[in-house]
Design a protein around this motif. Structure first.
Motif, mmCIF file in Angstrom:
data_model
loop_
_atom_site.group_PDB
_atom_site.id
_atom_site.type_symbol
_atom_site.label_atom_id
_atom_site.label_comp_id
_atom_site.label_asym_id
_atom_site.label_seq_id
_atom_site.Cartn_x
_atom_site.Cartn_y
_atom_site.Cartn_z
ATOM 1 N N PRO A 262 0.814 -1.194 0.032
ATOM 2 C CA PRO A 262 -0.064 0.113 -0.053
ATOM 3 C C PRO A 262 0.821 1.380 0.067
ATOM 4 O O PRO A 262 1.962 1.266 0.388
ATOM 5 C CB PRO A 262 -0.960 -0.085 1.335
ATOM 6 N N ILE A 263 0.241 2.340 -0.579
ATOM 7 C CA ILE A 263 0.802 3.497 -0.698
ATOM 8 C C ILE A 263 0.569 4.466 0.425
ATOM 9 O O ILE A 263 -0.677 4.577 0.719
ATOM 10 C CB ILE A 263 0.688 4.112 -2.191
ATOM 11 N N GLY A 264 1.526 5.307 0.897
ATOM 12 C CA GLY A 264 1.083 6.291 1.989
ATOM 13 C C GLY A 264 1.004 5.439 3.269
ATOM 14 O O GLY A 264 -0.044 5.964 4.045
ATOM 15 N N ALA A 265 1.379 4.369 3.535
ATOM 16 C CA ALA A 265 1.154 3.421 4.493
ATOM 17 C C ALA A 265 2.289 3.423 5.555
ATOM 18 O O ALA A 265 2.033 2.216 6.513
ATOM 19 C CB ALA A 265 0.792 2.076 4.024
ATOM 20 N N GLY A 266 3.048 3.999 5.457
ATOM 21 C CA GLY A 266 4.474 3.665 6.485
ATOM 22 C C GLY A 266 5.204 2.644 6.212
ATOM 23 O O GLY A 266 5.834 2.368 7.395
ATOM 24 N N LEU A 267 5.268 2.054 5.123
ATOM 25 C CA LEU A 267 6.018 0.811 4.791
ATOM 26 C C LEU A 267 7.075 0.993 3.950
ATOM 27 O O LEU A 267 7.921 0.031 3.591
ATOM 28 C CB LEU A 267 4.858 -0.031 4.506
ATOM 29 N N GLY A 268 7.441 2.203 3.287
ATOM 30 C CA GLY A 268 8.477 2.595 2.698
ATOM 31 C C GLY A 268 8.513 1.889 1.219
ATOM 32 O O GLY A 268 9.491 1.761 0.700
ATOM 33 N N GLY A 269 7.120 1.502 0.795
ATOM 34 C CA GLY A 269 7.177 1.023 -0.459
ATOM 35 C C GLY A 269 7.908 1.543 -1.592
ATOM 36 O O GLY A 269 8.409 0.892 -2.560
#
Length: 269
Positions: free
Chosen positions: A90-97
């Protein structure tokens, strides 16, 4: 060449101070997790970028993978490539994707064209794209500081634990996350706490974004508390985004508890 850019979580995130350049100094533990995109790079007659899966805002020219290619092309004799990204993190999810996609592009181009760019140099290129982008070059647990782009070794022993990542579909921009946050130094040493058993982390290993974002998006706090109620040894929000994670002592299957959200679960390495 096919690679799989993985996500990361933040274990603790202290916003230490605001910098003169407008960014913030932080301290956190970055830890890689297995939720991954798929990135294919092949030789081509003309450069192109295409993405499937989760819709990515903006155009192809602004994508971080494209920026990584164009940055290396300025310094090396790269021929055109076709980049195909299957976006599942996911984007804007705090996962650094997005940062992971860019970093893995640098790594893959280095290998594909036999550029012999050192690890340190790859990190230098990655830092020009984003603050946490350089983490994904070595892609191992680290203590991070300054803008989140400087790293040191950290002693944290959670390999073999089971992690559940829950994303409720709320997109939180960096600007949104930092609005209302008051920077201050933590009274506890994050590196010291993370050496203790995970059961000691609750209430001590904090994400400073939670205080403001939980008020704005109460659903996030509800997900965190539900992870604890389901037996998580530690639960928190990751980074400045909307993903919550719970770390468990053994394998779980929590999909039925979060049927309306994106969820990934697996062992930590």
């Amino acid at each position: 060449m096919l690679v799989f850019p993985n996500a990361k979580i933040n274990i603790g995130l202290n916003i230490v101070e605001k910098r003169p350049d407008g960014f913030h100094n932080i301290e956190s533990c970055f830890y890689p997790v297995g939720w991954s995109d798929a990135l294919e790079i092949t030789l081509a007659e003309t450069f192109s970028f295409h993405a499937d899966g989760i819709a990515i805002p903006g155009n192809a020219e602004d994508n971080l993978c494209t920026k990584a290619y164009q940055m290396l092309r300025r310094d090396f004799q790269l021929t055109p490539v076709k980049i195909h990204l299957l976006k599942t993190v996911p984007i804007g999810a705090g996962l650094g994707g997005g940062s992971a996609d860019a970093a893995f592009t640098i790594r893959a181009l280095n290998q594909l064209f036999e550029l012999n760019i050192s690890i340190a140099e790859q990190e230098h290129y990655a830092r020009q794209i984003g603050s946490d982008c350089a983490f994904f070059i070595r892609n191992k647990p680290v203590y991070c500081f300054e803008k989140g782009d400087q790293f040191d070794n950290i002693d944290v022993n959670i390999a073999g634990k089971w992690i559940v990542l829950v994303n409720p579909g709320i997109h939180i921009s960096t600007v949104d996350a930092y609005s209302g946050v008051v920077a201050k130094r933590s009274t506890e040493n994050l590196r010291t706490i993370l050496r203790e058993p995970i059961i000691e982390w609750r209430g001590r290993v904090r994400n400073d974004f939670e205080a403001t974002l939980f008020k704005k998006y109460p659903l996030l706090e509800e997900v965190k508390e539900k992870l604890y109620s389901l037996g998580a040894e530690y639960a928190a929000m990751s980074g400045s985004g909307s993903t919550l994670f719970g770390i468990f002592g053994g394998e779980q299957n929590l999909k039925q508890h979060f049927p309306d959200f994106r969820l990934w679960q697996g062992f930590l390495k």
